[in-house]
Structure formats: C-alpha cells, structure tokens
Scaffold this motif. Structure first.
Motif, PDB file in Angstrom:
ATOM      1  N   ILE A 128       0.855  -1.188   0.000  1.00  0.00           N
ATOM      2  CA  ILE A 128       0.000   0.000   0.000  1.00  0.00           C
ATOM      3  C   ILE A 128       0.892   1.240   0.000  1.00  0.00           C
ATOM      4  CG2 ILE A 128      -1.904   1.200   1.112  1.00  0.00           C
ATOM      5  CD1 ILE A 128      -2.614  -1.685   0.360  1.00  0.00           C
ATOM      6  N   GLN A 129       0.792   2.052  -1.045  1.00  0.00           N
ATOM      7  CA  GLN A 129       1.603   3.261  -1.162  1.00  0.00           C
ATOM      8  C   GLN A 129       0.719   4.490  -0.995  1.00  0.00           C
ATOM      9  OE1 GLN A 129       1.406   5.719  -3.641  1.00  0.00           O
ATOM     10  NE2 GLN A 129       3.263   6.856  -3.128  1.00  0.00           N
ATOM     11  N   THR A 130       1.245   5.519  -0.316  1.00  0.00           N
ATOM     12  CA  THR A 130       0.513   6.773  -0.164  1.00  0.00           C
ATOM     13  C   THR A 130       1.494   7.920   0.061  1.00  0.00           C
ATOM     14  OG1 THR A 130      -1.305   7.858   1.039  1.00  0.00           O
ATOM     15  CG2 THR A 130       0.240   6.560   2.357  1.00  0.00           C
ATOM     16  N   PRO A 131       1.179   9.135  -0.404  1.00  0.00           N
ATOM     17  CA  PRO A 131       2.035  10.291  -0.120  1.00  0.00           C
ATOM     18  C   PRO A 131       2.112  10.573   1.377  1.00  0.00           C
ATOM     19  CG  PRO A 131       0.500  10.777  -1.896  1.00  0.00           C
ATOM     20  CD  PRO A 131       0.061   9.479  -1.302  1.00  0.00           C
ATOM     21  N   TYR A 132       3.232  11.104   1.800  1.00  0.00           N
ATOM     22  CA  TYR A 132       3.472  11.401   3.218  1.00  0.00           C
ATOM     23  C   TYR A 132       2.993  12.812   3.539  1.00  0.00           C
ATOM     24  CZ  TYR A 132       6.255  12.095   7.512  1.00  0.00           C
ATOM     25  OH  TYR A 132       6.667  12.354   8.787  1.00  0.00           O
ATOM     26  N   GLY A 205      16.230  13.574  -0.810  1.00  0.00           N
ATOM     27  CA  GLY A 205      16.586  13.202   0.563  1.00  0.00           C
ATOM     28  C   GLY A 205      15.442  13.283   1.556  1.00  0.00           C
ATOM     29  N   LEU A 206      14.329  13.857   1.171  1.00  0.00           N
ATOM     30  CA  LEU A 206      13.196  14.015   2.087  1.00  0.00           C
ATOM     31  C   LEU A 206      12.184  12.889   1.885  1.00  0.00           C
ATOM     32  CD1 LEU A 206      12.588  17.850   1.727  1.00  0.00           C
ATOM     33  CD2 LEU A 206      13.800  16.683   3.566  1.00  0.00           C
ATOM     34  N   PRO A 207      11.546  12.406   2.968  1.00  0.00           N
ATOM     35  CA  PRO A 207      10.534  11.347   2.819  1.00  0.00           C
ATOM     36  C   PRO A 207       9.306  11.885   2.091  1.00  0.00           C
ATOM     37  CG  PRO A 207      10.611  12.140   5.088  1.00  0.00           C
ATOM     38  CD  PRO A 207      11.755  12.780   4.381  1.00  0.00           C
ATOM     39  N   LYS A 208       9.063  11.326   0.902  1.00  0.00           N
ATOM     40  CA  LYS A 208       7.996  11.824   0.040  1.00  0.00           C
ATOM     41  C   LYS A 208       6.713  10.998   0.161  1.00  0.00           C
ATOM     42  CE  LYS A 208       6.898  12.378  -4.897  1.00  0.00           C
ATOM     43  NZ  LYS A 208       5.841  11.339  -4.887  1.00  0.00           N
ATOM     44  N   SER A 209       6.873   9.679   0.260  1.00  0.00           N
ATOM     45  CA  SER A 209       5.713   8.816   0.397  1.00  0.00           C
ATOM     46  C   SER A 209       6.094   7.569   1.164  1.00  0.00           C
ATOM     47  CB  SER A 209       5.121   8.464  -0.969  1.00  0.00           C
ATOM     48  OG  SER A 209       6.023   7.667  -1.708  1.00  0.00           O
ATOM     49  N   MET A 210       5.062   6.838   1.592  1.00  0.00           N
ATOM     50  CA  MET A 210       5.257   5.624   2.401  1.00  0.00           C
ATOM     51  C   MET A 210       4.719   4.421   1.625  1.00  0.00           C
ATOM     52  SD  MET A 210       3.777   7.200   5.989  1.00  0.00           S
ATOM     53  CE  MET A 210       2.355   7.955   5.179  1.00  0.00           C
ATOM     54  N   ILE A 211       5.389   3.286   1.807  1.00  0.00           N
ATOM     55  CA  ILE A 211       4.929   2.026   1.251  1.00  0.00           C
ATOM     56  C   ILE A 211       4.843   1.022   2.387  1.00  0.00           C
ATOM     57  CG2 ILE A 211       5.330   0.190  -0.422  1.00  0.00           C
ATOM     58  CD1 ILE A 211       6.971   2.137  -2.081  1.00  0.00           C
TER      59      ILE A 211
END
Length: 214
Positions: A128-132, A205-211
């Motif tokens: 499951i992927q989504t923007p942070y 380098g910044l967290p863009k999305s989560m999986i």
C-alpha cells in the motif's frame, strides 16, 4: 524483471518528472518484492494503463475502481468501491493486494480502516503506497504546505493554482477533490497496517511517500 530493467523501460520513452518518479517507485517496489511480476494481484483503486505501462506483466491483475469500465481478460476491471472489495464476488485467488496513491482519497478514518481490512483479508501479502503528509509539497497540487491549510483557503487555492488537480474545473468538482484528499502520517499508517513494514520513498533526501508492505 529487475530494477535496472524497470529503468530501461521508462528511460526510452517518457522523460518527464512524473515518469522519473514512476521509475524510482518501480525500482523500489521490485527491490522490496522481487517476486511481484509472478503474482496474482488485486489492485485497489488502480487503472488498466498503470499495468499496461508497467515494466513487467503479471499473469493476473484484477482492478477495483469506482471510475472504471468493467472488462475481462488478464487485466480484469470491476466497477466498485475499493473499501468494499471483499464483498464483490471474485472467482480468483490473489497473492497480493496492491494499492498506489488511493488511501488518501477514500474519506477519513472509517474508510481508511475498511481499506486496510480489505488489504489484510484478500491476500497473504499487500503493498500500500501513499504520499506522506509531512513532505513539504502537497501531492496532487505541487504547492508547499497546502496540506496544512484550513478548508476554505485550501479550496480557494485549489481553484487558482494551475499545477493542481481541479484547476479550471467546476467549483463542485474542485471542492470534492480538496475535501476527499486527506494525507496520512507514518503513525496513522502503522495504526491501519500494524503487521506491515513501512518503507520510505524519498525525493531530494526528504521522505515523500510511504509504502506499507506485508
């Protein structure tokens, strides 16, 4: 199909920023789940074009989406609510539930919970992927800190900002787009998917999305 092959597929075609982001996402997904190309997949909220453009072709994909025409074949499409996909009759068995940039659009805590339950129930594995939420630029609008605005200025900004969803559209559609987009935090993702490991997709380098992967 490995990560290098995924890059070759896209580099020879579309060279846009969005295409390059897709390259990196496929590379990351294939590194995290190298057997994905051989899986029978249930895609919640996806599109047929996503899989036709993928760097590999799984043997079976079933897509559940409210905005899709029903079709059969290797890529089967079912018109329905992804949060209720477990009650839609299926004659397939799935190895993986896959969802790319959907959960932030389904509409709040109860719907988040339902989608997570479907993902957990319908296959032994899920991705499951989504923007942070705390990436400094709001996904879908490409505007800094827009996700932290109250509803009224958020809606007004969405109407005039030319890079976002809904620009130039009727007010009602733009309002629906703004109201239905609720970005999640890492704490929330861990709550909805407690048996998953959270992997980070980064941009500069910044967290863009989560999986979330089980």
């Amino acid at each position: 199909m490995d990560a290098a092959a995924a890059r070759n597929v896209f580099v020879n075609g579309d060279r846009s920023v969005s295409a390059r982001i897709r390259i990196k996402r496929w590379e990351m997904i294939l590194e995290l789940m190298p057997d994905l190309p051989n899986m029978r997949i249930l895609d919640l909220g996806g599109t047929k074009s996503w899989w036709l453009d993928a760097p590999f072709q799984p043997p079976q994909v079933t897509i559940v989406n409210l905005d899709i025409e029903e079709q059969s074949g290797r890529i089967r499409t079912i018109r329905g609510n992804a949060c209720e996909a477990d009650v839609i009759p299926h004659d397939e068995r799935f190895d993986l539930v896959f969802s790319n940039s959907l959960i932030e659009h389904v509409g709040g805590h109860q719907s988040f919970s339902k989608l997570a339950q479907v993902a957990s129930k319908m296959a032994p594995r899920y991705l499951i992927q989504t923007p942070y939420r705390y990436f400094p630029i709001k996904a879908h609008w490409l505007l800094p800190d827009m996700q932290f605005m109250p509803m009224a200025p958020d809606f007004k900004t969405a109407q005039w900002w030319p890079l976002g969803h809904g620009w130039g559209c009727p007010q009602g559609r733009t309002f629906d787009e703004v109201q239905s987009t609720q970005l999640l935090t890492a704490t929330e993702m861990k709550r909805y998917f407690p048996d998953a490991t959270i992997h980070w997709e980064r941009f500069m380098g910044l967290p863009k999305s989560m999986i979330a992967i089980r």
